[in-house]
Enzyme design. Structure first.
Site, mmCIF file in Angstrom:
data_model
loop_
_atom_site.group_PDB
_atom_site.id
_atom_site.type_symbol
_atom_site.label_atom_id
_atom_site.label_comp_id
_atom_site.label_asym_id
_atom_site.label_seq_id
_atom_site.Cartn_x
_atom_site.Cartn_y
_atom_site.Cartn_z
ATOM 1 N N HIS A 220 1.577 28.712 79.047
ATOM 2 C CA HIS A 220 0.928 28.149 77.847
ATOM 3 C C HIS A 220 -0.575 28.125 78.119
ATOM 4 C CE1 HIS A 220 0.434 25.890 74.254
ATOM 5 N NE2 HIS A 220 1.003 24.742 74.576
ATOM 6 N N HIS A 259 2.957 37.041 73.484
ATOM 7 C CA HIS A 259 3.023 35.780 72.743
ATOM 8 C C HIS A 259 4.376 35.678 72.074
ATOM 9 C CE1 HIS A 259 1.802 32.480 70.151
ATOM 10 N NE2 HIS A 259 0.758 32.340 70.945
ATOM 11 N N ASP A 313 -5.891 33.424 75.365
ATOM 12 C CA ASP A 313 -6.369 33.109 76.709
ATOM 13 C C ASP A 313 -7.114 34.261 77.365
ATOM 14 O OD1 ASP A 313 -5.459 30.458 76.906
ATOM 15 O OD2 ASP A 313 -3.412 31.185 77.118
#
Ligand code: CMC
Length: 377
Positions: A220, A259, A313
């Site tokens: 995450h 994802h 990210d």
């Protein structure tokens, strides 16, 4: 037929008016507004108002909200001693999780979870969390904390408290954009965690503390730190090809890619890519950006067919590095921004609460004998 969905994949578990995601088309909207529009034109303060009120503020409302947030920059009296009591080698995410929890001890009515109280507590926590992160980072460097400056925006104030000098407008805006882009994202794991906890009618501190714990995981929010570790491990742009291919060969993950929801490029990654490129040029970190770009090209060639694209990210690592943040502050930055989304979801959950209590599919034995302890093998 089994109704079991491992990892709750594909299960709709809540309603929200805050963010909309189309993972196939690569669309993210906050209250209907495309994320790119907000990243280009909004501020973090305005975005928080939008998420908590499901509409953009008037100028007077934004001024009032900003003033309220700034009035909460300061930590409770005596709280700084808790930060000083943290071991200097503690990890910032563990410090953040512990000290957000500790804020409840300074609240005369920590359990109040009617909607206005939840909103008030969320605002308090959002307001003073930057002071916790900045003061801890200075403590581990042997420096005194810098008092917040309520004349500064959320983004400016954090960088000021961290570095002791006011950031340039470019750096402050870059950081503000990062805060906007990370503020909410549907029912991601940490947001779901916050909603699950508050659905027991526990309290805002418990829900946010649990959410921070969830965000820390490398699958995450912790992925942004892992991306930076990877970029540091790759000595040059030319070395990226072998590094990535070796990892894929070993069936290892390339952090910052893939994802559960997006099967196209995450629109936040597209926005951050532009930002990262500009900041890398401004700060002499072109090589870092070029390495990232190269990894994206390799991954596109190797994994686009599987729907594996850069997520938020990936380019946030380069962006945060160029802003001058230490690697282990990347995930706390994500948390600081996501407090906005978590609080909004807590408000939504409390407004129409039903206890989360799914079932587990039992796969163990039945009617097993109770074997006396001395007879067990
Ligand atoms: N690198 C290489 N292969 C990957 C990656 C990756 N980063 N992500 C997924 N795959 C492969 C995976 O191995 C699997 O291959 P196969 O079909 O051969 O078994 C296939 O793609 C499907 O992956 P999955 O694990 O079933 O997908 P998921 O929906 O369970 O996982 C994920 C999503 C984010 C956990 C995963 O993509 C991952 O671990 N990515 C790396 C960590 C990361 O960047 N996390 C940040 C997520 S976005 C921000 C946030 O939510 O905080």
């Amino acid at each position: 037929m089994s109704d079991y969905a491992k990892g709750l994949e594909g299960v709709t578990a809540a309603e929200t008016q805050m963010s909309y995601i189309d993972g196939t088309a690569g669309i993210l909207e906050y209250v209907g507004i495309p994320i790119g529009e907000l990243g280009s034109h909004s501020t973090f303060e305005e975005t928080v108002f939008l998420l908590w009120n499901n509409r953009l503020p008037t100028r007077a409302e934004l001024d009032g909200f900003t003033k309220d947030l700034r009035a909460r920059y300061r930590l409770p009296d005596g709280f700084i001693d808790r930060i000083r009591a943290c071991p200097q080698d503690a990890q910032p995410m563990h410090v953040l999780r512990t000290l957000v929890s500790a804020l409840a001890l300074y609240d005369k009515n920590p359990n109040a979870n009617d909607v206005p109280s939840a909103r008030e507590k969320g605002l308090n926590i959002l307001g003073c969390t930057p002071a916790i992160v900045a003061a801890f980072d200075r403590h581990r460097r042997g420096l005194d904390p810098v008092a917040p400056d309520s004349s500064l925006s959320f983004a400016e104030n954090f960088l000021y408290m961290l570095n002791g000098t006011k950031p340039t407008p470019t750096m402050a805006r870059a950081f503000d954009i990062c805060m906007i882009l990370h503020a909410d994202h549907g029912l991601n794991n940490s947001t779901f965690t916050a909603r699950v906890v508050i659905s027991t009618l526990s309290d805002v501190y418990s829900a946010l503390t649990a959410a921070i714990g969830s965000l820390r995981g490398p699958l995450h929010g912790g992925a942004n730190e892992e991306v930076m570790v990877m970029l540091n491990e790759i000595p040059s742009v030319d070395a990226a090809e072998k590094y990535v291919m070796d990892k894929l060969e070993r069936k290892e993950l390339i952090m910052g890619f893939g994802h559960r929801v997006y099967k196209a490029k995450d629109p936040r990654a597209s926005h951050l890519q532009v930002l990262a490129k500009q900041l890398a040029t401004d700060t002499g970190n072109q090589a870092l950006f070029e390495k990232s770009n190269k990894i994206e090209q390799i991954m596109h060639r190797e994994r686009a067919a599987k729907g594996i694209y850069p997520n938020v990210d990936f380019y946030s690592a380069t962006t945060y590095h160029c802003i001058g943040l230490k690697l282990d502050l990347f995930t706390p930055m994500f948390a600081m921004s996501r407090l906005a989304g978590w609080t909004g979801h807590i408000i939504e959950q409390l407004s129409d609460n039903r206890l989360f209590r799914p079932k587990a599919k039992y796969v163990g034995p039945h009617n097993a004998p109770y074997v006396p302890i001395d007879q067990r093998g």
